[in-house]
Design a protein around this motif. Structure first.
Motif, PDB file in Angstrom:
ATOM      1  N   LEU A  88       0.846  -1.189   0.000  1.00  0.00           N
ATOM      2  CA  LEU A  88       0.000   0.000   0.000  1.00  0.00           C
ATOM      3  C   LEU A  88       0.889   1.250   0.000  1.00  0.00           C
ATOM      4  CD1 LEU A  88      -2.757   1.397   0.176  1.00  0.00           C
ATOM      5  CD2 LEU A  88      -2.614   1.191   2.670  1.00  0.00           C
ATOM      6  N   VAL A  89       0.678   2.117  -0.988  1.00  0.00           N
ATOM      7  CA  VAL A  89       1.462   3.361  -1.125  1.00  0.00           C
ATOM      8  C   VAL A  89       0.495   4.531  -1.077  1.00  0.00           C
ATOM      9  CG1 VAL A  89       3.048   4.678  -2.563  1.00  0.00           C
ATOM     10  CG2 VAL A  89       3.184   2.172  -2.543  1.00  0.00           C
ATOM     11  N   LEU A  90       0.748   5.464  -0.149  1.00  0.00           N
ATOM     12  CA  LEU A  90      -0.045   6.689  -0.036  1.00  0.00           C
ATOM     13  C   LEU A  90       0.607   7.772  -0.887  1.00  0.00           C
ATOM     14  CD1 LEU A  90      -2.215   8.547   1.193  1.00  0.00           C
ATOM     15  CD2 LEU A  90      -0.687   8.881   3.165  1.00  0.00           C
ATOM     16  N   VAL A  91      -0.120   8.321  -1.867  1.00  0.00           N
ATOM     17  CA  VAL A  91       0.378   9.363  -2.759  1.00  0.00           C
ATOM     18  C   VAL A  91      -0.384  10.645  -2.474  1.00  0.00           C
ATOM     19  CG1 VAL A  91       0.797  10.070  -5.140  1.00  0.00           C
ATOM     20  CG2 VAL A  91       0.937   7.644  -4.514  1.00  0.00           C
ATOM     21  N   ALA A 102      -4.171  15.224 -12.168  1.00  0.00           N
ATOM     22  CA  ALA A 102      -3.578  14.487 -13.283  1.00  0.00           C
ATOM     23  C   ALA A 102      -2.367  13.683 -12.821  1.00  0.00           C
ATOM     24  CB  ALA A 102      -3.176  15.460 -14.391  1.00  0.00           C
ATOM     25  N   VAL A 103      -1.580  14.256 -11.907  1.00  0.00           N
ATOM     26  CA  VAL A 103      -0.419  13.539 -11.379  1.00  0.00           C
ATOM     27  C   VAL A 103      -0.864  12.329 -10.565  1.00  0.00           C
ATOM     28  CG1 VAL A 103       1.592  13.704  -9.868  1.00  0.00           C
ATOM     29  CG2 VAL A 103       1.028  15.599 -11.393  1.00  0.00           C
ATOM     30  N   LEU A 104      -1.888  12.521  -9.746  1.00  0.00           N
ATOM     31  CA  LEU A 104      -2.401  11.398  -8.950  1.00  0.00           C
ATOM     32  C   LEU A 104      -2.887  10.264  -9.849  1.00  0.00           C
ATOM     33  CD1 LEU A 104      -4.418  13.211  -6.121  1.00  0.00           C
ATOM     34  CD2 LEU A 104      -2.184  12.119  -5.953  1.00  0.00           C
ATOM     35  N   GLU A 105      -3.590  10.630 -10.927  1.00  0.00           N
ATOM     36  CA  GLU A 105      -4.104   9.599 -11.828  1.00  0.00           C
ATOM     37  C   GLU A 105      -2.967   8.850 -12.506  1.00  0.00           C
ATOM     38  OE1 GLU A 105      -7.100   9.271 -15.730  1.00  0.00           O
ATOM     39  OE2 GLU A 105      -6.742  11.211 -14.748  1.00  0.00           O
ATOM     40  N   SER A 106      -1.936   9.589 -12.940  1.00  0.00           N
ATOM     41  CA  SER A 106      -0.791   8.955 -13.605  1.00  0.00           C
ATOM     42  C   SER A 106      -0.025   8.062 -12.630  1.00  0.00           C
ATOM     43  CB  SER A 106       0.135  10.016 -14.179  1.00  0.00           C
ATOM     44  OG  SER A 106      -0.566  10.848 -15.087  1.00  0.00           O
ATOM     45  N   VAL A 152      -2.788   1.572  -4.222  1.00  0.00           N
ATOM     46  CA  VAL A 152      -2.532   3.004  -4.165  1.00  0.00           C
ATOM     47  C   VAL A 152      -3.670   3.709  -3.429  1.00  0.00           C
ATOM     48  CG1 VAL A 152      -2.032   5.093  -5.492  1.00  0.00           C
ATOM     49  CG2 VAL A 152      -1.298   2.845  -6.358  1.00  0.00           C
ATOM     50  N   MET A 153      -3.290   4.586  -2.486  1.00  0.00           N
ATOM     51  CA  MET A 153      -4.241   5.453  -1.791  1.00  0.00           C
ATOM     52  C   MET A 153      -3.913   6.888  -2.188  1.00  0.00           C
ATOM     53  SD  MET A 153      -4.864   5.952   2.315  1.00  0.00           S
ATOM     54  CE  MET A 153      -5.355   4.243   2.522  1.00  0.00           C
ATOM     55  N   LEU A 154      -4.868   7.623  -2.739  1.00  0.00           N
ATOM     56  CA  LEU A 154      -4.636   8.961  -3.281  1.00  0.00           C
ATOM     57  C   LEU A 154      -5.227  10.025  -2.369  1.00  0.00           C
ATOM     58  CD1 LEU A 154      -5.580   8.255  -7.021  1.00  0.00           C
ATOM     59  CD2 LEU A 154      -3.322   8.130  -5.952  1.00  0.00           C
ATOM     60  N   ALA A 155      -4.501  11.200  -2.303  1.00  0.00           N
ATOM     61  CA  ALA A 155      -4.997  12.334  -1.511  1.00  0.00           C
ATOM     62  C   ALA A 155      -4.469  13.627  -2.137  1.00  0.00           C
ATOM     63  CB  ALA A 155      -4.533  12.234  -0.063  1.00  0.00           C
ATOM     64  N   LEU A 156      -5.366  14.632  -2.204  1.00  0.00           N
ATOM     65  CA  LEU A 156      -4.988  15.931  -2.763  1.00  0.00           C
ATOM     66  C   LEU A 156      -4.345  16.850  -1.727  1.00  0.00           C
ATOM     67  CD1 LEU A 156      -8.168  16.594  -4.916  1.00  0.00           C
ATOM     68  CD2 LEU A 156      -5.853  16.211  -5.797  1.00  0.00           C
ATOM     69  N   ILE A 161       5.084   6.429   1.720  1.00  0.00           N
ATOM     70  CA  ILE A 161       4.368   7.678   1.413  1.00  0.00           C
ATOM     71  C   ILE A 161       5.175   8.437   0.355  1.00  0.00           C
ATOM     72  CG2 ILE A 161       3.406   9.827   2.321  1.00  0.00           C
ATOM     73  CD1 ILE A 161       3.537   8.556   5.116  1.00  0.00           C
ATOM     74  N   LEU A 162       4.491   8.826  -0.714  1.00  0.00           N
ATOM     75  CA  LEU A 162       5.087   9.681  -1.739  1.00  0.00           C
ATOM     76  C   LEU A 162       4.287  10.978  -1.758  1.00  0.00           C
ATOM     77  CD1 LEU A 162       5.556   7.083  -4.647  1.00  0.00           C
ATOM     78  CD2 LEU A 162       7.252   7.834  -2.981  1.00  0.00           C
ATOM     79  N   ALA A 163       4.962  12.115  -1.444  1.00  0.00           N
ATOM     80  CA  ALA A 163       4.247  13.392  -1.315  1.00  0.00           C
ATOM     81  C   ALA A 163       4.938  14.478  -2.127  1.00  0.00           C
ATOM     82  CB  ALA A 163       4.158  13.812   0.148  1.00  0.00           C
ATOM     83  N   ASP A 164       4.091  15.277  -2.798  1.00  0.00           N
ATOM     84  CA  ASP A 164       4.608  16.471  -3.465  1.00  0.00           C
ATOM     85  C   ASP A 164       5.004  17.490  -2.386  1.00  0.00           C
ATOM     86  OD1 ASP A 164       5.292  18.343  -5.319  1.00  0.00           O
ATOM     87  OD2 ASP A 164       3.237  18.961  -5.751  1.00  0.00           O
TER      88      ASP A 164
END
Length: 581
Positions: A462-465, A471-475, A487-491, A510-513
């Motif tokens: 499980l990777v939290l992005v 668009a980045v989250l979708e890619s 994949v767990m997505l968050a804005l 966790i991968l975060a901008d």
């Protein structure tokens, strides 16, 4: 001092006055007295000789009349042939000897009052009526008369003339100094005017420089903002293309995807080069010096460019040896990467060699290629911005012409040296020379072994992005799911916390901008997630911000960083290290 004559029959000697006029009487009755008389005669003759032969003038005179006696030196001073001629010619001192009667009156009155004068300067009148400067010492002799004086005279004409000449020279010097001072004052006025003009010009230059610096800052801010805004969709496109490449597509569509991948790669390189050139020109890129293992760095670069060599159907060899240097590892890697990129870009057949040669005090990294080569008269131009090494019609992909310009600037920042040798049509060799470093011995920490399950996929990890660009989250979701991740997505940070609370799941990475909305950061988001979960979940920052401040901050927090646009192979390597840790 009255002058006596030995043959004057009208005058009496000392013996006559004592009744000893006859020689027989003196000799028979007064032998002691005769001896004393002889001594007096000798003394008298000696004084007479001194009087006659003295270098200075000597005279005895009555102030109300003339000379009573004078010596030859006095005659010479006044321009007369003999003392007798002088004595007869001067009847009254006031009118005939002294050049100025008023000076005589002053001297006379002072002499009567005080009794003597010492080395007083005055003027006598010569026989030709010209003045002569003298210094006189006078003594009253009241025993000889109320105004009888004895005087010593020194001719000081040369001294006075010298003094007058000196005064004249001083006057001339003062005049010249005055003229020079006036000239200097005029020059100072001109100089002050020039200084004022120069200060005015300098102020204008300062204003211009400040305006230029402000323009540069604005340009840098605009470039950074524009690059960030461009890198965001570019990152999404690169991830999307990489996800498509992971799947099986028909040959035509696969070729189109490959062309899109190359176009995006070229745009990414151009943006990265523009940002680096801007930072280097503004001296905003500071080296972060650490001990760097050249062998490990070269090995990683060799693995990175092996795929490039394979795709270009070129031979790629790496010859390395253990060595340690003290430098900025990121900038050194960028230099070698740019040199290798150029070597592959301008080589159509043959191959590329990356070699490390160690000397006693230095380490040389060499990049050889069998490409088109460089003409001798163009060797100095290849480090200029936007200069194309590859001639038109030579084939191959044209670059933006910034790679070697960045290399030259980074070499200057690191304080090392780069040399180039090339033959047109045969290839080139770039040599980077760095000082060799030594460091205390330490045991190498082995990286954890990658589980067999992760070599093909991530086995549902499980990777939290967290990213504020949908668009980045979708890619990212598309690419990570193809690698076998959940994949767990968050804005935003709050959405990530809400999603964790809703699902009750615990991510393995966790991968975060870095830059999120509302001035939030990915660093803060990772910190809040870790705090919520109560454990130190492995995390990394993915950002288009390439500033040294952000890089230093994240390094201090021990957070790995990937710059956008993200290269899939680097993302996969990073994710593997996060999941296995």
């Amino acid at each position: 001092m009255k002058k006596h004559s030995d043959t004057d029959q009208n005058e009496y000697g000392i013996g006559d006055l004592l009744g000893l006029g006859r020689q027989s009487v003196r000799k028979n009755y007064y032998p002691a007295l005769q001896q004393r008389i002889d001594e007096l005669e000798q003394e008298r003759n000696r004084y007479k000789w001194l009087f006659e032969n003295a270098l200075h003038g000597i005279f005895q005179a009555n102030l109300r009349g003339g000379f009573l006696a004078c010596n030859p030196a006095m005659a010479r001073i006044c321009g007369y042939d003999s003392a007798e001629q002088l004595r007869k010619s001067i009847i009254r001192l006031r009118e005939q000897l002294f050049f100025s009667a008023s000076e005589f009156d002053v001297l006379r009155q002072e002499l009567l009052d005080r009794g003597s004068l010492n080395a007083r300067e005055t003027r006598f009148r010569r026989s030709d009526q010209a003045p002569v400067h003298v210094a006189i010492t006078m003594l009253r002799r009241p025993d000889l008369g109320p105004e009888v004086v004895e005087t010593f005279v020194a001719d000081i004409s040369e001294r006075v003339h010298g003094r007058q000449r000196l005064e004249q020279l001083n006057a001339e010097l003062e005049h010249r100094v005055s003229e020079r001072t006036e000239a200097l004052q005029n020059a100072n006025v001109d100089l002050r005017y020039q200084i004022e003009e120069r200060e005015k010009i300098e102020q204008e230059l300062v204003v211009a420089i400040e305006a230029a610096e402000e323009a540069n800052r604005s340009k840098d801010k605009y470039l950074a903002a524009a690059s960030h805004d461009l890198l965001q969709p570019l990152n999404a496109a690169r991830l999307m293309v990489s996800a498509l490449q992971e799947g099986s597509l028909p040959e035509k569509e696969s070729r189109m995807i490959q062309q899109a991948h190359r176009a995006l790669e070229g745009a990414e390189e151009l943006l990265a080069d523009l940002l680096d050139i801007s930072k280097l020109d503004q001296q905003a890129m500071k080296p972060d010096l650490i001990h760097t293992d050249i062998n490990e760095l070269v090995r990683d670069l060799g693995e990175e460019f092996s795929a490039v060599a394979s795709n270009a159907d070129l031979e790629f060899r790496v010859r390395s040896t253990p060595a340690l240097v003290f430098t900025d590892q990121r900038m050194l890697a960028r230099i070698i990467r740019n040199l290798l990129s150029n070597a592959f870009r301008y080589t159509q057949q043959g191959g590329v060699l990356l070699a490390v040669r160690v000397r006693d005090e230095s380490v040389r990294l060499e990049v050889w290629d069998t490409g088109v080569g460089i003409a001798p008269d163009k060797l100095k131009d290849i480090f200029a911005e936007f200069h194309q090494v590859l001639p038109k019609g030579a084939g191959g992909r044209q670059g933006a012409g910034l790679g070697l310009a960045i290399v030259e600037r980074m070499v200057g920042v690191l304080g090392c040296r780069i040399d180039v040798a090339s033959k047109l049509g045969q290839g080139s060799r770039f040599t980077l020379t760095l000082p060799r470093a030594s460091a205390p011995r330490f045991e190498k920490v082995l990286s954890p072994a990658v589980p067999l399950a992760l070599r093909e996929g991530f086995g549902g990890a499980l990777v939290l992005v967290i990213d504020n660009e949908p668009a980045v989250l979708e890619s990212m979701q598309m690419l990570l799911e193809r690698w076998g991740c959940e994949v767990m997505l968050a804005l935003s940070r709050d959405q990530a916390l809400a999603e964790l609370e809703r699902t009750g799941k615990r991510p393995q990475a966790i991968l975060a901008d870095y830059h999120l909305d509302y001035e939030q950061t990915g660093f803060d988001a990772i910190h809040r997630v870790r705090k919520y979960l109560g454990e130190d979940v492995p995390g990394a920052i993915i950002t288009a911000d390439r500033t040294d401040e952000v890089r230093t901050l994240l390094r201090a927090q021990y957070l790995p960083v990937l710059n956008k646009p993200v290269k899939p192979n680097r993302l996969r390597a990073l994710l593997t290290s996060l999941v296995t840790s």
